[in-house]
Design a protein around this motif. Sequence first.
Motif, mmCIF file in Angstrom:
data_model
loop_
_atom_site.group_PDB
_atom_site.id
_atom_site.type_symbol
_atom_site.label_atom_id
_atom_site.label_comp_id
_atom_site.label_asym_id
_atom_site.label_seq_id
_atom_site.Cartn_x
_atom_site.Cartn_y
_atom_site.Cartn_z
ATOM 1 N N ALA A 1 40.792 -31.983 57.340
ATOM 2 C CA ALA A 1 41.126 -31.317 56.084
ATOM 3 C C ALA A 1 42.628 -31.078 55.965
ATOM 4 O O ALA A 1 43.203 -31.258 54.884
ATOM 5 C CB ALA A 1 40.362 -30.004 55.972
ATOM 6 N N THR A 2 43.283 -30.708 57.061
ATOM 7 C CA THR A 2 44.727 -30.478 57.010
ATOM 8 C C THR A 2 45.462 -31.774 56.671
ATOM 9 O O THR A 2 46.442 -31.758 55.916
ATOM 10 C CB THR A 2 45.232 -29.907 58.352
ATOM 11 O OG1 THR A 2 44.517 -28.700 58.621
ATOM 12 C CG2 THR A 2 46.714 -29.610 58.302
ATOM 13 N N SER B 1 58.349 -29.783 56.073
ATOM 14 C CA SER B 1 57.205 -28.964 56.504
ATOM 15 C C SER B 1 57.292 -27.570 55.901
ATOM 16 O O SER B 1 56.275 -26.984 55.511
ATOM 17 C CB SER B 1 57.156 -28.896 58.030
ATOM 18 O OG SER B 1 56.768 -30.142 58.547
ATOM 19 N N TYR B 2 58.514 -27.038 55.802
ATOM 20 C CA TYR B 2 58.690 -25.720 55.194
ATOM 21 C C TYR B 2 58.272 -25.757 53.723
ATOM 22 O O TYR B 2 57.582 -24.855 53.236
ATOM 23 C CB TYR B 2 60.139 -25.253 55.323
ATOM 24 C CG TYR B 2 60.375 -23.916 54.674
ATOM 25 C CD1 TYR B 2 59.988 -22.733 55.301
ATOM 26 C CD2 TYR B 2 60.959 -23.823 53.406
ATOM 27 C CE1 TYR B 2 60.176 -21.504 54.695
ATOM 28 C CE2 TYR B 2 61.157 -22.605 52.795
ATOM 29 C CZ TYR B 2 60.762 -21.446 53.441
ATOM 30 O OH TYR B 2 60.946 -20.236 52.832
ATOM 31 N N SER C 1 51.129 -23.476 61.215
ATOM 32 C CA SER C 1 51.775 -24.339 62.211
ATOM 33 C C SER C 1 51.280 -25.772 62.079
ATOM 34 O O SER C 1 51.999 -26.716 62.405
ATOM 35 C CB SER C 1 51.514 -23.809 63.622
ATOM 36 O OG SER C 1 50.122 -23.811 63.899
ATOM 37 N N GLN C 2 50.067 -25.949 61.562
ATOM 38 C CA GLN C 2 49.531 -27.297 61.363
ATOM 39 C C GLN C 2 50.360 -28.084 60.355
ATOM 40 O O GLN C 2 50.425 -29.301 60.422
ATOM 41 C CB GLN C 2 48.074 -27.223 60.902
ATOM 42 C CG GLN C 2 47.139 -26.667 61.949
ATOM 43 C CD GLN C 2 45.731 -26.488 61.413
ATOM 44 O OE1 GLN C 2 45.534 -26.206 60.240
ATOM 45 N NE2 GLN C 2 44.755 -26.668 62.278
ATOM 46 N N LEU C 3 51.002 -27.372 59.425
ATOM 47 C CA LEU C 3 51.823 -28.049 58.423
ATOM 48 C C LEU C 3 53.136 -28.553 59.017
ATOM 49 O O LEU C 3 53.863 -29.298 58.366
ATOM 50 C CB LEU C 3 52.102 -27.121 57.243
ATOM 51 C CG LEU C 3 50.878 -26.726 56.438
ATOM 52 C CD1 LEU C 3 51.230 -25.706 55.374
ATOM 53 C CD2 LEU C 3 50.210 -27.943 55.826
#
Length: 191
Positions: A19-20, A35-36, A55-57
Amino acid sequence: MTTLPSEPTPGPRARKLNATSYVVLGMLSHGPATSYDLKQRVGYTVGNFWAFAHSQLYDEPARLAEDGLVTASIEDGGRRRRTYSITQEGRDALREWLGAPTPEQTEVRDLGLLKLFFATFGDRADLVNLARTRRDSHRSRADGYIAQHERIVDYADPWQVKSLELGIRIERCVEEFWAEFVTELETGAAD
């Protein structure tokens, strides 16, 4: 900007996407992002109904780059931030996922509901407080969704607006449950 080479995996993907992965691909479909940036976009959109560790992002885009689903470019100077962009393969993977059946049941992970389930082992005052707190929490979230809906309804993607409308309905429904339960507790009807 220096573009990092990505080596798409030939044939079927080397790893199963989760899903991520699809959240990242979906967010990058709106445009390149660090990512931010992804964390910010998720925070005020899908983060309202799809919870996961932020953190997954920071990790997932790099994995998707290894899979050839996104590309990464690094600033030549300064903080050397990585900006990710979706590739055609990434768009294809997102479309494939969107077209796949979704027979899974909705997962409810509500701490208030869990506490209610075990409330027989606690104090009545705690149960009343739980019911009031959950009612107020869901009311507040629904009100926030309504305010957000009013801000975006005229210009946002119509499917994102529909997602928000479902969020409003869910929060109002759950708020109503807890409000009725508060009344039952206060009148003694729940005894």
